[in-house]
Design a protein around this motif. Structure first.
Motif, PDB file in Angstrom:
ATOM      1  N   TYR A  52       0.931  -1.093  -0.015  1.00  0.00           N
ATOM      2  CA  TYR A  52       0.126   0.127  -0.028  1.00  0.00           C
ATOM      3  C   TYR A  52       0.933   1.365   0.025  1.00  0.00           C
ATOM      4  O   TYR A  52       1.819   1.236   0.931  1.00  0.00           O
ATOM      5  N   HIS A  53       0.585   2.220  -1.055  1.00  0.00           N
ATOM      6  CA  HIS A  53       1.290   3.511  -0.956  1.00  0.00           C
ATOM      7  C   HIS A  53       0.902   4.483  -0.155  1.00  0.00           C
ATOM      8  O   HIS A  53      -0.367   5.059  -0.389  1.00  0.00           O
ATOM      9  N   MET A  54       1.432   4.835   1.042  1.00  0.00           N
ATOM     10  CA  MET A  54       1.227   5.901   1.985  1.00  0.00           C
ATOM     11  C   MET A  54       1.412   7.292   1.371  1.00  0.00           C
ATOM     12  O   MET A  54       2.134   7.294   0.374  1.00  0.00           O
ATOM     13  N   ARG A  55       0.904   8.426   1.780  1.00  0.00           N
ATOM     14  CA  ARG A  55       1.095   9.546   1.480  1.00  0.00           C
ATOM     15  C   ARG A  55       2.583   9.901   1.629  1.00  0.00           C
ATOM     16  O   ARG A  55       3.072   9.505   2.613  1.00  0.00           O
ATOM     17  N   MET A  56       3.226  10.902   0.553  1.00  0.00           N
ATOM     18  CA  MET A  56       4.570  11.133   0.954  1.00  0.00           C
ATOM     19  C   MET A  56       4.774  12.871   1.122  1.00  0.00           C
ATOM     20  O   MET A  56       4.168  13.226   0.187  1.00  0.00           O
ATOM     21  N   GLY A  57       5.488  13.226   2.088  1.00  0.00           N
ATOM     22  CA  GLY A  57       5.500  14.526   2.264  1.00  0.00           C
ATOM     23  C   GLY A  57       6.588  14.983   0.953  1.00  0.00           C
ATOM     24  O   GLY A  57       7.180  14.255   0.187  1.00  0.00           O
ATOM     25  N   ALA A  58       6.471  16.371   0.734  1.00  0.00           N
ATOM     26  CA  ALA A  58       7.116  17.172  -0.187  1.00  0.00           C
ATOM     27  C   ALA A  58       8.861  16.958  -0.261  1.00  0.00           C
ATOM     28  O   ALA A  58       9.327  16.484  -1.331  1.00  0.00           O
ATOM     29  N   VAL A  59       9.375  16.975   0.934  1.00  0.00           N
ATOM     30  CA  VAL A  59      10.612  16.940   1.115  1.00  0.00           C
ATOM     31  C   VAL A  59      11.194  15.731   0.811  1.00  0.00           C
ATOM     32  O   VAL A  59      12.222  15.089   0.266  1.00  0.00           O
ATOM     33  N   VAL A 123      11.404  19.637 -10.483  1.00  0.00           N
ATOM     34  CA  VAL A 123      10.412  19.083 -10.037  1.00  0.00           C
ATOM     35  C   VAL A 123       9.600  19.630  -9.098  1.00  0.00           C
ATOM     36  O   VAL A 123       9.843  20.624  -8.093  1.00  0.00           O
ATOM     37  N   ALA A 124       8.158  19.693  -9.039  1.00  0.00           N
ATOM     38  CA  ALA A 124       6.966  20.397  -8.238  1.00  0.00           C
ATOM     39  C   ALA A 124       6.494  19.349  -7.537  1.00  0.00           C
ATOM     40  O   ALA A 124       5.999  18.322  -8.269  1.00  0.00           O
ATOM     41  N   VAL A 125       6.171  19.391  -6.417  1.00  0.00           N
ATOM     42  CA  VAL A 125       5.655  18.340  -5.613  1.00  0.00           C
ATOM     43  C   VAL A 125       4.371  19.026  -4.583  1.00  0.00           C
ATOM     44  O   VAL A 125       4.771  20.120  -3.873  1.00  0.00           O
ATOM     45  N   GLN A 126       3.064  18.532  -4.806  1.00  0.00           N
ATOM     46  CA  GLN A 126       2.156  18.661  -4.011  1.00  0.00           C
ATOM     47  C   GLN A 126       2.021  17.990  -2.809  1.00  0.00           C
ATOM     48  O   GLN A 126       1.813  16.874  -2.797  1.00  0.00           O
ATOM     49  N   ASP A 127       1.986  18.805  -1.461  1.00  0.00           N
ATOM     50  CA  ASP A 127       1.804  18.023  -0.511  1.00  0.00           C
ATOM     51  C   ASP A 127       0.507  18.170   0.323  1.00  0.00           C
ATOM     52  O   ASP A 127      -0.029  19.097   0.594  1.00  0.00           O
TER      53      ASP A 127
END
Length: 313
Positions: A52-59, A123-127
């Motif tokens: 299961y893929h948990m949510r991952m923070g931006a950093v 790279v842009a990451v949405q948290d």
């Protein structure tokens, strides 16, 4: 007062008590399995047993993508923090302060510039932890600035989308970010630069209706919820039962809305291969030379799925 019972014993008990961190264990939402937090963190926030893929923070996400876990943070334009002076149960400015204190982010999107297997990328990451990854003025500015930087550096632009939609506290100003980001995507197209979208769990609302569905290649993580309206709203509107797995990454791939469903452990080499193929850049020394740059998007996706991974820089 009994001095021994009320004073001495509590002090001794406090001395012997161990403080247990709140996040020591994680419960898998899929299987209910309890997993040690450090093990999940070391596994890129994928539950070892159930995958299961948990949510991952931006950093953490940026660390997992860039070479040697190093990159340059991109300075983002300042915006008016509370243009509508919005208030519900709490003031909007207080909600922003709480989100910033909890996530150590200025807003929902963090942008970095660095190397991915030797090639420069933005790279842009949405948290999602920052107010549900909602799209507001600051997030819109971050996406636009990231795409402008990609044009300046003539490098691919990769976005990791995770959002509940537009930020209601900013009203029409948040909805205006949808056409603004769409225009920025067109700027990338005119510059003939790759735009790759990675859809993570969940990606919904106005983000899905704008830049999150405009990529040259659409990648999704396994099991990610992707859609515009919620399943219950759709069922109530059309008065029909939705099929099993509706709005999940695998269902969307079967129906042509997503090009690839890629496990998080394979995401970095897959993105590197796509960037090389789309920019016609040479593979790193020691990488397989059997896959040549191709013109068809379908062939590019197929090549990225099957080509062997290049060694890390």
């Amino acid at each position: 007062m009994n001095w021994l019972t009320n004073v001495v014993r509590p002090k001794i008990r406090n001395m012997l008590r161990r403080e247990t961190p709140e996040n020591l264990w994680i419960k898998c939402p899929d299987s209910g399995q309890l997993v040690f937090y450090k093990d999940v963190e070391a596994n890129q926030f994928v539950i070892p047993g159930s995958n299961y893929h948990m949510r991952m923070g931006a950093v953490a996400r940026l660390k997992s993508i860039f070479d040697n876990e190093t990159w340059f943070d991109v300075a983002l334009p300042e915006v008016t923090p509370d243009p509508l002076k919005f208030r519900d149960e709490k003031k909007y400015v207080d909600r922003i302060k709480d989100a910033r204190a909890r996530t150590n982010l200025n807003d929902a999107i963090k942008v970095g510039y660095g190397k991915l297997e030797g090639s420069a990328v933005v790279v842009a990451v949405q948290d999602f932890d920052f107010m549900g990854g909602s799209l507001g003025m600051a997030a819109g500015e971050a996406i636009v600035r990231g795409m402008e930087l990609a044009v300046e550096k003539t490098s691919p632009f990769i976005v990791f989308a995770a959002s509940g939609g537009a930020r209601m506290q900013e009203g029409i100003l948040s909805l205006m970010q949808m056409p603004r980001t769409t225009v920025a995507v067109q700027m990338l197209r005119e510059a003939k630069l790759p735009y790759i979208v990675v859809l993570t769990n969940p990606t919904t609302g106005g983000v899905t209706a704008s830049y999150a569905m405009l990529g040259d290649v659409q990648i999704a993580e396994p099991g990610a919820l992707i859609g515009f309206a919620g399943a219950r709203v759709i069922e109530q509107t059309i008065r029909e039962k939705l099929p099993e797995g509706f709005q999940r990454a695998e269902y969307l791939k079967e129906h042509g809305m997503v090009d690839m469903v890629v496990h998080r452990h394979e995401l970095r080499p897959t993105l590197a291969r796509l960037c090389r193929l789309l920019t016609k850049a040479p593979a790193l020394e020691g990488a397989s030379k059997s896959v040549q740059p191709v013109a068809s998007p379908a062939q590019i996706v197929s090549a990225a799925e099957t080509a062997p991974a290049a060694p890390h820089a």
